[in-house]
Write a protein that holds these residues in place. Structure first.
Motif, PDB file in Angstrom:
ATOM      1  N   THR A 123      44.285  47.845  37.495  1.00 54.31           N
ATOM      2  CA  THR A 123      44.587  47.398  38.857  1.00 54.31           C
ATOM      3  C   THR A 123      44.594  48.519  39.889  1.00 54.31           C
ATOM      4  O   THR A 123      43.951  48.406  40.945  1.00 54.31           O
ATOM      5  CB  THR A 123      45.918  46.632  38.886  1.00 54.31           C
ATOM      6  N   PRO A 124      45.301  49.637  39.654  1.00 58.43           N
ATOM      7  CA  PRO A 124      45.360  50.674  40.702  1.00 58.43           C
ATOM      8  C   PRO A 124      44.013  51.319  41.007  1.00 58.43           C
ATOM      9  O   PRO A 124      43.871  51.982  42.050  1.00 58.43           O
ATOM     10  CB  PRO A 124      46.336  51.710  40.120  1.00 58.43           C
ATOM     11  N   LEU A 125      43.050  51.147  40.134  1.00 56.29           N
ATOM     12  CA  LEU A 125      41.765  51.828  40.278  1.00 56.29           C
ATOM     13  C   LEU A 125      40.705  50.960  40.948  1.00 56.29           C
ATOM     14  O   LEU A 125      39.606  51.448  41.247  1.00 56.29           O
ATOM     15  CB  LEU A 125      41.257  52.263  38.901  1.00 56.29           C
ATOM     16  N   LEU A 126      41.016  49.679  41.193  1.00 60.11           N
ATOM     17  CA  LEU A 126      40.011  48.729  41.652  1.00 60.11           C
ATOM     18  C   LEU A 126      40.140  48.446  43.147  1.00 60.11           C
ATOM     19  O   LEU A 126      41.097  48.846  43.798  1.00 60.11           O
ATOM     20  CB  LEU A 126      40.118  47.438  40.842  1.00 60.11           C
ATOM     21  N   SER A 127      39.160  47.741  43.693  1.00 64.32           N
ATOM     22  CA  SER A 127      39.105  47.499  45.136  1.00 64.32           C
ATOM     23  C   SER A 127      40.081  46.419  45.575  1.00 64.32           C
ATOM     24  O   SER A 127      40.681  46.509  46.664  1.00 64.32           O
ATOM     25  CB  SER A 127      37.686  47.061  45.533  1.00 64.32           C
ATOM     26  N   PHE A 128      40.250  45.382  44.763  1.00 63.36           N
ATOM     27  CA  PHE A 128      41.067  44.244  45.156  1.00 63.36           C
ATOM     28  C   PHE A 128      41.398  43.434  43.914  1.00 63.36           C
ATOM     29  O   PHE A 128      40.623  43.391  42.958  1.00 63.36           O
ATOM     30  CB  PHE A 128      40.315  43.364  46.163  1.00 63.36           C
ATOM     31  N   SER A 129      42.565  42.766  43.940  1.00 65.97           N
ATOM     32  CA  SER A 129      42.969  41.910  42.824  1.00 65.97           C
ATOM     33  C   SER A 129      43.376  40.544  43.342  1.00 65.97           C
ATOM     34  O   SER A 129      44.106  40.439  44.337  1.00 65.97           O
ATOM     35  CB  SER A 129      44.149  42.527  42.056  1.00 65.97           C
ATOM     36  N   VAL A 130      42.885  39.509  42.675  1.00 59.53           N
ATOM     37  CA  VAL A 130      43.308  38.141  42.932  1.00 59.53           C
ATOM     38  C   VAL A 130      44.315  37.798  41.849  1.00 59.53           C
ATOM     39  O   VAL A 130      43.956  37.738  40.665  1.00 59.53           O
ATOM     40  CB  VAL A 130      42.125  37.155  42.898  1.00 59.53           C
ATOM     41  N   ARG A 131      45.568  37.574  42.218  1.00 63.13           N
ATOM     42  CA  ARG A 131      46.626  37.325  41.256  1.00 63.13           C
ATOM     43  C   ARG A 131      46.714  35.839  40.927  1.00 63.13           C
ATOM     44  O   ARG A 131      47.514  35.092  41.497  1.00 63.13           O
ATOM     45  CB  ARG A 131      47.969  37.814  41.816  1.00 63.13           C
ATOM     46  N   ASP A 132      45.832  35.407  40.031  1.00 61.43           N
ATOM     47  CA  ASP A 132      45.827  34.004  39.625  1.00 61.43           C
ATOM     48  C   ASP A 132      45.055  33.892  38.321  1.00 61.43           C
ATOM     49  O   ASP A 132      44.395  34.837  37.886  1.00 61.43           O
ATOM     50  CB  ASP A 132      45.160  33.128  40.694  1.00 61.43           C
TER      51      ASP A 132
END
Length: 244
Positions: A224-233
């Motif tokens: 997660t901290p290394l990526l551009s965006f996260s969809v939490r679902d």
């Protein structure tokens, strides 16, 4: 980056690479590999069954466990997440690449790999067996006709056609996936914990090459901290938010 920006980036992208893990198939009722075992298998860890050593000691016993997983897979149906990825392949065509860590064959049953893009199963496929002598891959008989351990049409014993602990991923599949993620404009990391390498490293390959890398997962992961965006679902709703 916010959700509208992530959605726009995916829409604009010509080259899209996707990595999927057990979270995609969980919505089809397929237990994740590390879910607690039940019944007769409760005292065994999957890691103790999915290994060359375990198979060498007692192939019939290992096949008994895999036969149960095989029956589970055949009873399952592709879910909305599988179908959304097949639709994304249809939109993107030949520049779409899907690499899955799942061994259930549900992506193929949803149409992935048949709509212009590429599907690779990095960890193999439970509904096939591999001839121990020739390396040929054959479909397994229907569960009611499956004798353990099964034999190939050549008369040789079949082993489960999956990658076990201590084994390497298929070289051609891994090389193709690495190239696709390095060349992607957008990469999707869907339903995977990000702890199983080398598959998890594909997200980092894409990020280093300048891609927008979007995670779909209900929980935060090591990536997660290394990526551009996260969809939490969960996978189906997260993909719908990006695609619809």
């Amino acid at each position: 980056m916010d959700l509208p920006q992530a959605r726009a980036a995916l829409q604009r992208a010509r080259r899209v690479a996707v990595l999927t893990g057990a979270g995609v198939s969980a919505e089809s009722g397929i237990p994740t590999f590390r879910d607690p075992q039940s019944g007769h298998w409760a005292r065994f860890r999957p890691e103790d069954l999915a290994s060359p050593g375990a198979y060498a000691r007692d192939p019939g016993f290992v096949w008994e466990w895999y036969a149960g997983r095989y029956r589970d897979v055949l009873r399952a149906e592709p879910n909305r997440g599988h179908h959304l990825l097949a639709e994304l392949e249809r939109r993107k065509g030949a520049d779409f690449f899907l690499a899955t860590q799942n061994v259930d064959g549900l992506h193929a049953r949803a149409g992935s790999g048949t709509r212009g893009g590429t599907l690779v199963e990095l960890h193999g496929n439970l509904i096939t067996g591999r001839d121990e002598k020739t390396g040929e891959v054959f479909p397994l008989p229907e569960p009611d006709a499956l004798t353990l351990p099964p034999l190939s049409p050549n008369g040789h014993r079949l082993r489960p056609n999956v990658v076990w602990f201590g084994e390497y991923l298929p070289e051609a599949a891994l090389w193709a996936a690495q190239r696709a993620f390095e060349e992607a404009e957008v990469a999707l990391i869907v339903g995977t914990s990000g702890v199983v390498y080398p598959a998890a490293g594909l997200a980092l390959d894409a990020r280093r090459s300048g891609a927008v890398v979007i995670e779909v997962n209900p929980e935060e992961t090591e990536l997660t901290p290394l990526l551009s965006f996260s969809v939490r679902d969960v996978a189906s709703r997260g993909l719908a938010a990006l695609l619809e």
